[in-house]
Enzyme design. Sequence first.
Site, mmCIF file in Angstrom:
data_model
loop_
_atom_site.group_PDB
_atom_site.id
_atom_site.type_symbol
_atom_site.label_atom_id
_atom_site.label_comp_id
_atom_site.label_asym_id
_atom_site.label_seq_id
_atom_site.Cartn_x
_atom_site.Cartn_y
_atom_site.Cartn_z
ATOM 1 N N ALA A 1 81.622 18.422 -71.427
ATOM 2 C CA ALA A 1 82.499 19.327 -72.165
ATOM 3 C C ALA A 1 82.060 20.770 -71.962
ATOM 4 O O ALA A 1 80.892 21.045 -71.688
ATOM 5 C CB ALA A 1 82.451 18.985 -73.654
ATOM 6 N N ASP B 1 90.207 21.269 -71.817
ATOM 7 C CA ASP B 1 90.241 22.736 -71.745
ATOM 8 C C ASP B 1 91.470 23.342 -72.407
ATOM 9 O O ASP B 1 91.971 24.387 -71.978
ATOM 10 C CB ASP B 1 90.139 23.208 -70.278
ATOM 11 C CG ASP B 1 88.902 22.670 -69.603
ATOM 12 O OD1 ASP B 1 87.909 22.428 -70.312
ATOM 13 O OD2 ASP B 1 88.929 22.481 -68.376
ATOM 14 N N HIS C 1 83.143 24.161 -74.229
ATOM 15 C CA HIS C 1 84.005 24.708 -75.279
ATOM 16 C C HIS C 1 83.674 26.178 -75.483
ATOM 17 O O HIS C 1 82.543 26.523 -75.821
ATOM 18 C CB HIS C 1 83.831 23.922 -76.584
ATOM 19 C CG HIS C 1 84.212 22.475 -76.450
ATOM 20 N ND1 HIS C 1 83.994 21.542 -77.423
ATOM 21 C CD2 HIS C 1 84.822 21.797 -75.439
ATOM 22 C CE1 HIS C 1 84.442 20.365 -77.021
ATOM 23 N NE2 HIS C 1 84.939 20.493 -75.815
ATOM 24 N N THR D 1 82.123 23.325 -64.717
ATOM 25 C CA THR D 1 81.848 23.236 -63.274
ATOM 26 C C THR D 1 82.316 24.454 -62.494
ATOM 27 O O THR D 1 81.983 24.596 -61.315
ATOM 28 C CB THR D 1 82.552 21.999 -62.672
ATOM 29 O OG1 THR D 1 83.964 22.115 -62.910
ATOM 30 C CG2 THR D 1 82.040 20.707 -63.280
HETATM 31 P P1 GDP Z 1 88.077 23.557 -74.613
HETATM 32 O O1 GDP Z 1 87.262 22.756 -73.665
HETATM 33 O O2 GDP Z 1 89.307 22.836 -75.059
HETATM 34 O O3 GDP Z 1 87.286 24.092 -75.776
HETATM 35 O O4 GDP Z 1 88.592 24.824 -73.803
HETATM 36 P P2 GDP Z 1 87.720 25.735 -72.795
HETATM 37 O O5 GDP Z 1 86.862 26.622 -73.584
HETATM 38 O O6 GDP Z 1 87.099 24.920 -71.726
HETATM 39 O O7 GDP Z 1 88.874 26.525 -72.061
HETATM 40 C C1 GDP Z 1 89.814 27.246 -72.750
HETATM 41 C C2 GDP Z 1 89.874 28.655 -72.148
HETATM 42 O O8 GDP Z 1 91.048 29.276 -72.609
HETATM 43 C C3 GDP Z 1 88.731 29.541 -72.573
HETATM 44 O O9 GDP Z 1 88.421 30.418 -71.534
HETATM 45 C C4 GDP Z 1 89.295 30.291 -73.763
HETATM 46 O O10 GDP Z 1 88.692 31.559 -73.944
HETATM 47 C C5 GDP Z 1 90.732 30.443 -73.350
HETATM 48 N N1 GDP Z 1 91.714 30.471 -74.438
HETATM 49 C C6 GDP Z 1 91.738 29.726 -75.573
HETATM 50 N N2 GDP Z 1 92.850 29.972 -76.275
HETATM 51 C C7 GDP Z 1 93.554 30.889 -75.558
HETATM 52 C C8 GDP Z 1 94.822 31.534 -75.754
HETATM 53 O O11 GDP Z 1 95.524 31.314 -76.721
HETATM 54 N N3 GDP Z 1 95.210 32.401 -74.766
HETATM 55 C C9 GDP Z 1 94.451 32.667 -73.659
HETATM 56 N N4 GDP Z 1 94.916 33.518 -72.760
HETATM 57 N N5 GDP Z 1 93.275 32.068 -73.467
HETATM 58 C C10 GDP Z 1 92.828 31.192 -74.392
HETATM 59 P P1 IMO Z 2 86.446 19.704 -72.437
HETATM 60 O O1 IMO Z 2 85.819 19.079 -73.649
HETATM 61 C C1 IMO Z 2 88.310 19.238 -68.508
HETATM 62 C C2 IMO Z 2 87.247 15.600 -66.295
HETATM 63 C C3 IMO Z 2 86.506 15.787 -64.993
HETATM 64 C C4 IMO Z 2 86.991 14.570 -64.232
HETATM 65 C C5 IMO Z 2 87.068 13.501 -65.320
HETATM 66 C C6 IMO Z 2 85.864 12.581 -65.405
HETATM 67 O O2 IMO Z 2 85.832 21.010 -72.066
HETATM 68 O O3 IMO Z 2 87.920 19.768 -72.559
HETATM 69 P P2 IMO Z 2 83.387 12.968 -66.279
HETATM 70 O O4 IMO Z 2 82.318 13.903 -65.798
HETATM 71 O O5 IMO Z 2 83.735 13.149 -67.712
HETATM 72 O O6 IMO Z 2 83.104 11.546 -65.943
HETATM 73 O O7 IMO Z 2 84.684 13.362 -65.416
HETATM 74 O O8 IMO Z 2 87.213 14.194 -66.537
HETATM 75 N N1 IMO Z 2 86.637 16.246 -67.476
HETATM 76 C C7 IMO Z 2 87.091 17.373 -68.044
HETATM 77 N N2 IMO Z 2 88.088 18.199 -67.686
HETATM 78 N N3 IMO Z 2 87.636 19.463 -69.649
HETATM 79 C C8 IMO Z 2 86.659 18.626 -70.040
HETATM 80 O O9 IMO Z 2 86.030 18.727 -71.244
HETATM 81 C C9 IMO Z 2 86.316 17.546 -69.211
HETATM 82 N N4 IMO Z 2 85.408 16.554 -69.282
HETATM 83 C C10 IMO Z 2 85.622 15.763 -68.230
HETATM 84 O O10 IMO Z 2 86.885 16.979 -64.367
HETATM 85 O O11 IMO Z 2 88.295 14.779 -63.756
HETATM 86 MG MG MG Z 3 86.499 22.909 -71.731
#
Ligand code: GDP
Ligand code: IMO
Ligand code: MG
Length: 485
Positions: A53, A27, A55, A360
Site C-alpha cells: 500500500a 490509489d 497512502h 513503486t
Molecule cells: P491511496 O492509496 O488510495 O491512499 O491513494 P494514493 O495516496 O496512493 O494516491 C492518491 C493520489 O491522489 C495522491 O497523490 C493524492 O495526493 C492524490 N489525491 C487524492 N485526492 C485527490 C483529489 O481529489 N484530487 C487530486 N488532484 N489529487 C488527489
Molecule cells: P493502495 O493501498 C495500487 C497492485 C499491484 C499489482 C497487484 C498485486 O495504495 O491503494 P501485490 O504486490 O499486492 O501482490 O500486487 O496489486 N497493487 C496496488 N495497486 N494501489 C495499491 O495499494 C496496490 N497494492 C497492490 O500493482 O497489480
Molecule cells: Mg496508494
Amino acid sequence: MAKDRQTLASILKKHKTLVVVGGNWGDEGKGKVIDKVMEHFDIVARFSGGANAGHTVFTTAGEKLVSHLIPTGLAQQKVCVLGRGEFFNLELFLKELKDSQALLGHDLAPVYIDRQAPLWTPYHALFETYVELMRGSAKIGTTNKGIGPLEGFYKLRLGPVVGYLYNRELLNKSLATLYETLKPSLEKLQTLDSSVVSLPKPEEIAEQLMPGAEKIKNFVSDTSYFLHQALLQNKKILLEGAQATGLDAWWGTYPYVSAGNSVAAGAALGTGLPVSDIAATILVAKTLPTRVGNGPFPSEMWERQAAMGFAKDHLELFSKGKERDEFLSLMLEKINDGSASNAEMSQYFQVLGDERGATTGRGRSVGYLDIPWLQYAIRINAPTWIALTRFDMLSKVKTIPVVVGYKFKGEVLPAGQIPPPWEMGEIEIVKENWTGFGEDISGISNADDLPKNAKDFLAKLEKLLGVPILLVGTGPAREAIILRP
Ligand code: GDP
Ligand code: IMO
Ligand code: MG
C-alpha cells in the site's frame, strides 16, 4: 472548515467504527479521505495488505507523507494498530517509523502490532520473484513486497508470525520448514536469475531479525482484544482499507489481484472485531479510475504497458514547468475539440494527475468513470457513503465519456453483475458523453462554490449509484475536499 468539522462530527457521532475502502484498483485517495475524517476517531487500524500500500497524506506543516505499513493516523498522532490481517515486514516498519518521525518532528502515538500477523522473510520475496518468473507473460506485476507468499504460505500453515520473534525455538523451526519447502524452487530461481547469488540460511535470517524484534517488543500485542476493549470504553475506531475492491483476492479480478481481503468485510476478518461492530463504510471512488500492474480494466483509455511506460519515458512532463504546461494545454485543446486519440486522452490525465504509483513509482493507466464497476463495488461493500476523489481532473473539460453499462454477449448486464475476470476483455462498454464543467474547480472546498454543471454531474452520478456522495476531492491538498451532507 470549522463548520465542516461540526457537520462531520454530528454525522459520524452515531458510528463507533468507520471502514474506508477502495472502490476501484487502488490509489483512489483513501489516505486523503481518512485524513479528512480521522480527527473524529481515536484509533486508526489497518486490516489488510501490507507494504504494497501507499497512502498519501499531508502533515499539518504541508509536508507529503506516504505511509505503507503504518496507518495514516500517524500523521495526526492517533493511536495506530496493525491488525492481524496486515502482513508485517519488520525492516520496512522500522524504516517507516523512523522516516515518519523525522518528517513529523515528533514521536508517534503508540503503534500496536498484532502478535499473530504473518511475518515477512527474505524467502517470501525470493519466492515471489520465482512465481512471477514462472508466470511468464501472465505475470501479475506485483509490488514485490512478498504479499502473495505472505498470505499463501500463511494459509498453507507455513512461515512465522510476529510473536515467534520472542520464541526462538518456534522461529527457527518455522524458518527451517519454510526453507526446506522452498529450497528446490529457490535453487531453480538461482539458475534463472543471476542476481540471486546465495540463499540465506534460516539461522542467518533469525539472527538478523533479533535487534528489530527487541525494538518493537513493547508494541506487539493481541490487537483484537485491544480494539474490543477500546470500543467498550466508547473509543471510536477508523478502519483503514488498503488496495481495493478490484484487487481483493476473492472479489477482485483474480488472478490479477493482491492477496488480502481488501473489501469492507475484510475489516472484521483482519481486526477480529465482530461483524456487528462494523458500523459504517465509505467507499472511495476515483473520478477517473487507475490501474498499475496487469489485469482487466474495462473503462481503460489506452493500453496498460504503454501507459505504465509513458510516465517513465516522459519524466519531464511529470515535473512542474513550461514543458508540462504546454503539453497539458495542447492536449486539453484536442480533448475539447474532439480530436484527441485514446493515447492522448490517457496521457493528458496521467500528467495532469501525476498518476504514478506511491509505492513503486510505475505509471498508472487511467480509465473513464465506470458506473457498472462502481455498482458492483457497491453491491460487495454496501457503503454508507461514497467519497469521490479527483473530481478536479475534469476541470476545463467540456464533455467527458462516462461508462454507463457493460454489454456482454449481446446483453447489457443488470447493475451489480460483472462477467468472470477471464471474460472481462469481451465487455463492450456502453459510453455516454456527460457535460463536463468548463471551469477550473481545483481547490474548491465548499459545495456551493461548484459551477452548476459540476453540481449536476454529481447529482446524476449519485442517482445512478444510489449511495450519497458525502465527500468530493478537488485537489491533493488537505483543504481541497468538499463535504456534501
Ligand atoms: P491511496 O492509496 O488510495 O491512499 O491513494 P494514493 O495516496 O496512493 O494516491 C492518491 C493520489 O491522489 C495522491 O497523490 C493524492 O495526493 C492524490 N489525491 C487524492 N485526492 C485527490 C483529489 O481529489 N484530487 C487530486 N488532484 N489529487 C488527489
Ligand atoms: P493502495 O493501498 C495500487 C497492485 C499491484 C499489482 C497487484 C498485486 O495504495 O491503494 P501485490 O504486490 O499486492 O501482490 O500486487 O496489486 N497493487 C496496488 N495497486 N494501489 C495499491 O495499494 C496496490 N497494492 C497492490 O500493482 O497489480
Ligand atoms: Mg496508494
